[in-house]
Write a protein that holds these residues in place. Sequence first.
Motif, PDB file in Angstrom:
ATOM      1  N   ALA A  43      16.295  53.202  31.544  1.00 24.19           N
ATOM      2  CA  ALA A  43      16.474  52.973  29.898  1.00 24.19           C
ATOM      3  C   ALA A  43      16.682  54.617  29.372  1.00 24.19           C
ATOM      4  CB  ALA A  43      15.390  52.504  29.261  1.00 24.19           C
ATOM      5  N   GLY A  44      17.539  54.565  28.462  1.00 22.62           N
ATOM      6  CA  GLY A  44      17.697  55.871  27.727  1.00 22.62           C
ATOM      7  C   GLY A  44      18.616  56.953  28.625  1.00 22.62           C
ATOM      8  N   GLN A  45      19.113  56.672  30.069  1.00 19.85           N
ATOM      9  CA  GLN A  45      19.917  57.449  30.855  1.00 19.85           C
ATOM     10  C   GLN A  45      21.378  57.366  30.845  1.00 19.85           C
ATOM     11  OE1 GLN A  45      17.999  59.104  34.158  1.00 19.85           O
ATOM     12  NE2 GLN A  45      16.297  57.835  33.900  1.00 19.85           N
ATOM     13  N   THR A  46      22.171  58.345  30.942  1.00 21.27           N
ATOM     14  CA  THR A  46      23.500  58.228  31.073  1.00 21.27           C
ATOM     15  C   THR A  46      23.958  58.632  32.649  1.00 21.27           C
ATOM     16  OG1 THR A  46      24.065  58.607  28.855  1.00 21.27           O
ATOM     17  CG2 THR A  46      25.808  58.925  30.254  1.00 21.27           C
ATOM     18  N   ALA A  47      24.594  57.615  33.170  1.00 27.15           N
ATOM     19  CA  ALA A  47      24.913  58.003  34.754  1.00 27.15           C
ATOM     20  C   ALA A  47      26.467  57.715  34.951  1.00 27.15           C
ATOM     21  CB  ALA A  47      24.138  56.779  35.585  1.00 27.15           C
ATOM     22  N   ASN A  65      22.160  46.951  34.537  1.00 23.85           N
ATOM     23  CA  ASN A  65      21.053  46.088  34.276  1.00 23.85           C
ATOM     24  C   ASN A  65      19.467  46.807  33.955  1.00 23.85           C
ATOM     25  OD1 ASN A  65      22.717  44.250  34.723  1.00 23.85           O
ATOM     26  ND2 ASN A  65      21.994  43.698  36.862  1.00 23.85           N
ATOM     27  N   GLU A  66      19.562  48.129  34.491  1.00 31.17           N
ATOM     28  CA  GLU A  66      18.469  48.732  34.194  1.00 31.17           C
ATOM     29  C   GLU A  66      18.092  49.584  33.068  1.00 31.17           C
ATOM     30  OE1 GLU A  66      15.359  48.184  35.762  1.00 31.17           O
ATOM     31  OE2 GLU A  66      16.355  46.789  37.278  1.00 31.17           O
ATOM     32  N   GLY A  67      19.204  49.536  32.139  1.00 30.60           N
ATOM     33  CA  GLY A  67      19.214  49.930  30.869  1.00 30.60           C
ATOM     34  C   GLY A  67      20.014  51.475  30.905  1.00 30.60           C
ATOM     35  N   ALA A  68      20.808  51.770  31.828  1.00 25.72           N
ATOM     36  CA  ALA A  68      21.704  52.987  31.733  1.00 25.72           C
ATOM     37  C   ALA A  68      22.865  52.638  31.120  1.00 25.72           C
ATOM     38  CB  ALA A  68      21.711  53.468  33.002  1.00 25.72           C
ATOM     39  N   LYS A  69      23.367  53.640  30.489  1.00 25.59           N
ATOM     40  CA  LYS A  69      24.779  53.754  29.791  1.00 25.59           C
ATOM     41  C   LYS A  69      25.478  54.126  31.274  1.00 25.59           C
ATOM     42  CE  LYS A  69      24.881  55.049  25.152  1.00 25.59           C
ATOM     43  NZ  LYS A  69      25.013  56.180  24.232  1.00 25.59           N
ATOM     44  N   HIS A  96      25.626  45.125  28.435  1.00 24.22           N
ATOM     45  CA  HIS A  96      25.259  46.237  28.815  1.00 24.22           C
ATOM     46  C   HIS A  96      26.246  47.459  28.333  1.00 24.22           C
ATOM     47  CE1 HIS A  96      21.672  44.563  30.714  1.00 24.22           C
ATOM     48  NE2 HIS A  96      22.496  44.025  31.246  1.00 24.22           N
ATOM     49  N   GLN A  97      25.918  48.589  28.428  1.00 22.42           N
ATOM     50  CA  GLN A  97      26.875  49.718  27.950  1.00 22.42           C
ATOM     51  C   GLN A  97      27.624  50.265  29.152  1.00 22.42           C
ATOM     52  OE1 GLN A  97      25.388  52.128  24.640  1.00 22.42           O
ATOM     53  NE2 GLN A  97      23.358  51.158  25.536  1.00 22.42           N
ATOM     54  N   ALA A  98      29.004  50.134  28.949  1.00 23.85           N
ATOM     55  CA  ALA A  98      29.594  51.119  30.060  1.00 23.85           C
ATOM     56  C   ALA A  98      31.126  51.514  29.426  1.00 23.85           C
ATOM     57  CB  ALA A  98      30.177  49.993  31.113  1.00 23.85           C
ATOM     58  N   LEU A  99      31.465  52.816  30.306  1.00 26.76           N
ATOM     59  CA  LEU A  99      32.800  53.276  29.629  1.00 26.76           C
ATOM     60  C   LEU A  99      33.506  53.419  31.008  1.00 26.76           C
ATOM     61  CD1 LEU A  99      34.221  55.019  27.533  1.00 26.76           C
ATOM     62  CD2 LEU A  99      33.091  56.964  28.577  1.00 26.76           C
ATOM     63  N   SER A 100      34.882  53.055  30.954  1.00 27.76           N
ATOM     64  CA  SER A 100      35.685  53.052  32.101  1.00 27.76           C
ATOM     65  C   SER A 100      36.426  54.388  31.906  1.00 27.76           C
ATOM     66  CB  SER A 100      36.819  51.853  31.982  1.00 27.76           C
ATOM     67  OG  SER A 100      37.535  52.308  33.315  1.00 27.76           O
ATOM     68  N   VAL A 101      36.261  55.503  32.910  1.00 24.05           N
ATOM     69  CA  VAL A 101      37.182  56.469  32.988  1.00 24.05           C
ATOM     70  C   VAL A 101      38.117  56.794  34.298  1.00 24.05           C
ATOM     71  CG1 VAL A 101      37.373  59.201  32.685  1.00 24.05           C
ATOM     72  CG2 VAL A 101      35.463  57.828  31.615  1.00 24.05           C
ATOM     73  N   PRO A 102      39.265  56.003  34.249  1.00 22.57           N
ATOM     74  CA  PRO A 102      39.678  56.080  35.469  1.00 22.57           C
ATOM     75  C   PRO A 102      40.423  57.316  35.869  1.00 22.57           C
ATOM     76  CG  PRO A 102      40.835  54.590  33.760  1.00 22.57           C
ATOM     77  CD  PRO A 102      39.758  55.363  33.082  1.00 22.57           C
ATOM     78  N   GLY A 103      40.822  57.666  36.973  1.00 21.63           N
ATOM     79  CA  GLY A 103      41.224  58.985  37.783  1.00 21.63           C
ATOM     80  C   GLY A 103      40.851  59.320  39.074  1.00 21.63           C
ATOM     81  N   ASP A 104      41.627  60.472  39.514  1.00 26.50           N
ATOM     82  CA  ASP A 104      41.559  60.768  40.797  1.00 26.50           C
ATOM     83  C   ASP A 104      40.366  61.971  40.977  1.00 26.50           C
ATOM     84  OD1 ASP A 104      41.783  61.756  43.390  1.00 26.50           O
ATOM     85  OD2 ASP A 104      43.937  61.954  43.408  1.00 26.50           O
ATOM     86  N   PHE A 162      29.824  60.223  25.655  1.00 25.71           N
ATOM     87  CA  PHE A 162      29.409  58.679  25.643  1.00 25.71           C
ATOM     88  C   PHE A 162      27.781  58.706  25.729  1.00 25.71           C
ATOM     89  CE2 PHE A 162      28.522  54.852  28.433  1.00 25.71           C
ATOM     90  CZ  PHE A 162      28.972  54.032  27.706  1.00 25.71           C
ATOM     91  N   GLY A 163      27.327  59.701  26.382  1.00 24.17           N
ATOM     92  CA  GLY A 163      25.962  60.030  26.594  1.00 24.17           C
ATOM     93  C   GLY A 163      25.224  60.620  25.216  1.00 24.17           C
TER      94      GLY A 163
END
Length: 285
Positions: free
Chosen positions: A20-24, A43-47, A70-78, A95-96
């Motif tokens: 919780a409270g962490q950005t990964a 599921n464990e609270g991470a963004k 839950h919170q998620a951001l998609s950043v596609p790329g190589d 995002f974080g």
Amino acid sequence: MADRVSQVVGHLNYPKGLLAGQTAIITGAGQGIGAETARRFANEGAKVVVADIDAEKCNQVAESIRQSGHQALSVPGDVLDPAYIKSLIAQAASFGNGKIHILVASAGYTYDGVIHKMSDKQWETMIAIHCTAPFKMIREAAPYFRVKDGEPRCIVTVSSTSGIHGNAGQINYALAKSGLVGFTKTIAKEWGPAFGVRANTVAFGYIQTRLTAAKEDGGFVIGPDGEKIAIGVPGRGKPGATHSDIPLGRPGTATEAASAILAVASPLFSYVTGQTIMVTGGRNM
Ligand SMILES: NC(=O)c1ccc[n+]([C@@H]2O[C@H](COP(=O)([O-])OP(=O)(O)OC[C@H]3O[C@@H](n4cnc5c(N)ncnc54)[C@H](O)[C@@H]3O)[C@@H](O)[C@H]2O)c1
């Protein structure tokens, strides 16, 4: 079992989740081990920042996480593109709200060949994807890890039994995955004392994903020059195949692999750093 542990431990001591409270950031999160890791972290609270070269799969994983509340951001790329790495770190930090706590470098694949027939391109591609890309990413993310704000910071690299024990037909992959062992210990030694950053590598055995499916299935990844690189294991899944080399007698699932990464990234591993954690069902003991 892993779900049960997560429920019991998480709910007793971490009511908002272990992360919780962490950005990964999780690279290679469009499918396989990376995608499952993104789901478990969320599921464990991470963004979670879902990163993958396959834009469609990357967007789908992030969307499914958001759909589940839950919170998620998609950043596609190589990850082989330095401009993408800069953009990934910048978008993740935004995002974080200015913080990045966890980086999981899972993007990767195999490019097999026997020693006497291996091309320079096969050799260099493996070092680029498994070692140089994580290095550039961690260097770019340094301002978010070299901080003293009392919050946890953790880096997880993904190695392999091929890197620890060698594997015929994979001299390039074995070198790159073995390289991650010293690489990760170095982060632990440089950023642990002053900043409390933990860095560990998780070395998998046989986990059932696209990477380890039958080569005959025709799986491929897009390499640095845009060429198709065939992945998979020749003859995998033939009727009657046994797993006598694995004490648990079966391959692992992507969810089990992701659970190990979650364990390593979680506060339950707060005093574990610089380690190579073997997640193999006991293979190669
Ligand atoms: N599956 C296993 O048994 C096993 C064993 C040991 C180690 N590993 C390692 O685990 C990691 C994940 O493998 P997996 O089994 O989940 O494979 P996978 O093929 O299911 O997923 C890998 C993901 O990485 C992405 N990717 C590939 N190149 C990329 C690039 N240049 N930029 C961004 N994303 C890229 C792919 O699009 C894919 O979504 C890899 O580093 C692999 O070497 C897997």
